[in-house]
Design an enzyme around this catalytic site. Sequence first.
Site, PDB file in Angstrom:
ATOM      1  N   GLU A  46      -4.725  22.950  54.991  1.00  0.00           N
ATOM      2  CA  GLU A  46      -3.839  21.983  54.349  1.00  0.00           C
ATOM      3  C   GLU A  46      -2.631  21.753  55.259  1.00  0.00           C
ATOM      4  O   GLU A  46      -2.132  22.686  55.899  1.00  0.00           O
ATOM      5  CB  GLU A  46      -3.353  22.495  52.984  1.00  0.00           C
ATOM      6  CG  GLU A  46      -2.289  21.573  52.382  1.00  0.00           C
ATOM      7  CD  GLU A  46      -2.101  21.751  50.890  1.00  0.00           C
ATOM      8  OE1 GLU A  46      -2.301  22.864  50.397  1.00  0.00           O
ATOM      9  OE2 GLU A  46      -1.739  20.757  50.231  1.00  0.00           O
ATOM     10  N   CYS A 242      -2.716  20.555  47.293  1.00  0.00           N
ATOM     11  CA  CYS A 242      -1.939  19.529  46.586  1.00  0.00           C
ATOM     12  C   CYS A 242      -1.794  18.249  47.400  1.00  0.00           C
ATOM     13  O   CYS A 242      -1.528  17.183  46.832  1.00  0.00           O
ATOM     14  CB  CYS A 242      -0.558  20.059  46.231  1.00  0.00           C
ATOM     15  SG  CYS A 242      -0.623  21.372  45.024  1.00  0.00           S
ATOM     16  N   ASN A 376      -8.049  18.643  42.796  1.00  0.00           N
ATOM     17  CA  ASN A 376      -7.582  19.955  43.264  1.00  0.00           C
ATOM     18  C   ASN A 376      -7.145  20.768  42.062  1.00  0.00           C
ATOM     19  O   ASN A 376      -7.979  21.181  41.274  1.00  0.00           O
ATOM     20  CB  ASN A 376      -6.462  19.770  44.299  1.00  0.00           C
ATOM     21  CG  ASN A 376      -5.879  21.083  44.762  1.00  0.00           C
ATOM     22  OD1 ASN A 376      -6.635  21.995  45.080  1.00  0.00           O
ATOM     23  ND2 ASN A 376      -4.568  21.197  44.815  1.00  0.00           N
ATOM     24  N   GLU A 377      -5.834  20.933  41.897  1.00  0.00           N
ATOM     25  CA  GLU A 377      -5.353  21.738  40.768  1.00  0.00           C
ATOM     26  C   GLU A 377      -5.033  20.819  39.602  1.00  0.00           C
ATOM     27  O   GLU A 377      -3.879  20.563  39.292  1.00  0.00           O
ATOM     28  CB  GLU A 377      -4.128  22.538  41.196  1.00  0.00           C
ATOM     29  CG  GLU A 377      -4.478  23.681  42.119  1.00  0.00           C
ATOM     30  CD  GLU A 377      -3.290  24.550  42.476  1.00  0.00           C
ATOM     31  OE1 GLU A 377      -2.141  24.124  42.257  1.00  0.00           O
ATOM     32  OE2 GLU A 377      -3.523  25.658  42.982  1.00  0.00           O
TER      33      GLU A 377
HETATM   34  O1  AHR Z   1      -1.794  26.521  49.310  1.00  0.00           O
HETATM   35  C1  AHR Z   1      -0.632  25.914  48.874  1.00  0.00           C
HETATM   36  C2  AHR Z   1      -0.805  25.180  47.557  1.00  0.00           C
HETATM   37  O2  AHR Z   1      -1.092  26.075  46.547  1.00  0.00           O
HETATM   38  C3  AHR Z   1      -1.930  24.217  47.496  1.00  0.00           C
HETATM   39  O3  AHR Z   1      -1.605  22.991  48.011  1.00  0.00           O
HETATM   40  C4  AHR Z   1      -2.212  24.091  46.045  1.00  0.00           C
HETATM   41  O4  AHR Z   1      -3.523  23.727  45.766  1.00  0.00           O
HETATM   42  C5  AHR Z   1      -1.773  25.412  45.494  1.00  0.00           C
HETATM   43  O5  AHR Z   1      -0.906  25.257  44.448  1.00  0.00           O
END
Ligand code: AHR
Length: 659
Positions: A46, A242, A376-377
Amino acid sequence: MRKIILAVAFCLLSLWVQAQETHTLDISLKKAGAPIQSTMYGIFFEDINYAADGGLYAELVKNRSFEFPCDALQGWKAFGKVEVKADGPFERNPHYVRLQDPGHPARWTGLDNEGFFGIGVREGETYRFSVWARVPDGGESQLRIELVNTASMGEDHFLCQEELTVSGNEWNKYTLTLSPDSTLDKAVLRIFLTGKRNTVDLEHVSLFPTDTWMGHENGLRKDLAKALADLKPGIFRFPGGCIVEGADLATRYQWKNTVGPVENRPLNENRWEYSFPYRFYPDYYQSGGLGFFEFFQLSEEIGAEPLPILSCGLACQFQNEDESAHCPVDQLEPFIQDALDLIEFANGPVDSPWGKVRAQMGHPAPFNLKFLGIGNEQWGETFPAHLEPFVKSIRSAYPDIKLVGSSGPYSDGEQFDYLWSEMKRLGADLVDEHYYQSEEWFLSHAGRYDTYSRKGPKVFAGEYACHAKGKKWNHFYASLLEAAFMTGLERNADVVHMATYAPLFAHVEGWQWRPDLIWYDNLRSFRTVSWHVQQLYGQYRGSHCLKLTMDGANVTGAEGQDGLFASAVLDGNKIYVKVVNTTDKEQELSLNFTGLKKKAVVKAVEGVRLSSCACKLDKDNSLDAPALFEPAPFTFEGEGKCLSAAAPAYSFNIYILEK
Ligand code: AHR
């Protein structure tokens, strides 16, 4: 005489005590257990902590296209007569600069670029400078391109200088090679208008090391890409996290903006620019130079299956409570089309619209995409509602693609259970679980998957790391607990098909989130203890699980197991037994192999160990001491059905045997 008797009695007593403390691990060779997927251990990428621009992506110029929205010259220092214009040759990056005669013979016009926390260059290496340029009035214009050390006390600032002649009023790309005469982590790129100072226009100013990973022009920083390859990863998840969702939908990661010529990939805000005001980086953008083609190519080069994650039409729910921030379910068509087009980009024939784009970028062969994550989340009823139409469309067009859903940001609880049941209902192939948890959690959850349902989706432990309270940085003990927990992933390889530690990268001057797997500055990098844990699991992955128990129970650090965690796998005729001792005392082990034919034996080959003394438990490797902790081989000998072994205090041990 009395003394001798007492001494003998004491020795016998301590031997007896030791014998009492020997832990017998029963390892059954009767039959191989579940296969361990090739995707079991992998990488989560990321763009957080300057992981892409300023990190893995080897571009050294910040704001190379003059597109930073608050200030087109952010990252640049202009002097003399410099004007920003907006009708350049690349419609998605329209800004460029015009350099003109400053109007006085003793004045200069030009630009300095500060790079990402400076520009790191090495003596003896070469750097490819390139720029798109034209002379708007026709004729020629002269430029001098320099790398300078503005902090130098020497007679001049130059590390190197080269002349560049720009001709004609058409936009063209110009390149030259810079060879700095010394090494510097914080050089500045300087462009001077020289000669007759004829007006010149400049766009997409770029500087790359010539020596990138695999020599690609739009390449990656070699030491960082190698640190990924050395993990021997089976799966490569990108582009996050994210960042997939964006701070709002407009700034979500849009893969179509990251393919094709780099000059025309539009800039995007980085979702992490505004997330942590206490570690604030107002110049954190995504150039898209490290885009989906580069991610697929890297996956192929490091031998990992690509796993792209796409937006499901929900902006980051942590940052957007208002429903109106999200795309309504009945308007998801463009998002779904992005997913279908991505599969075509990766796998489609060269005469398909998106397969053609891949081929034009230099990869006519398909990338063989097998997995795709949507969302994702995310959480709440809205997530399954958004996911469902994606599942239907993708299943009907590409039934072989394995779909990854999500159980949200929490490792358990009501939402987690709800989302798992919804993922089952929707027929997701894998469910992405996230857990950034405490030391206590990692110590007590090695049995997490022992009781998971064997029916339904498989587990993708997509983001995890041990975050110790008050010690939210990389340190040996947290990594040791990750190793301990991972015995539970390995033991349950029938249900856990993928696991990726997160986050991956961090620039020492640009981090916002830690711990991370790999750290770097502009010239150096180091691999953390967690990296070594991941690497050892990747290297000694094995092909099948073996049943390993202590007194009939899985070895999960449970009461009576003295802080031991263990698992075992088969790899051809090799057996890898992994034992983690989380305590401060050495522990004697007896590896007892059952299920062997009467005369058959196993033979110890060698051992590999990662360990620490008690005084270094809160330390890790660093830029100055990158090898403070490294796995070391140890002698492990013996032959038979039952072999003795020792697990020192605070150690992760791999006992390698042959049958
Ligand atoms: O790894 C950092 C963040 O942690 C990621 O973007 C997210 O998916 C999680 O909350």
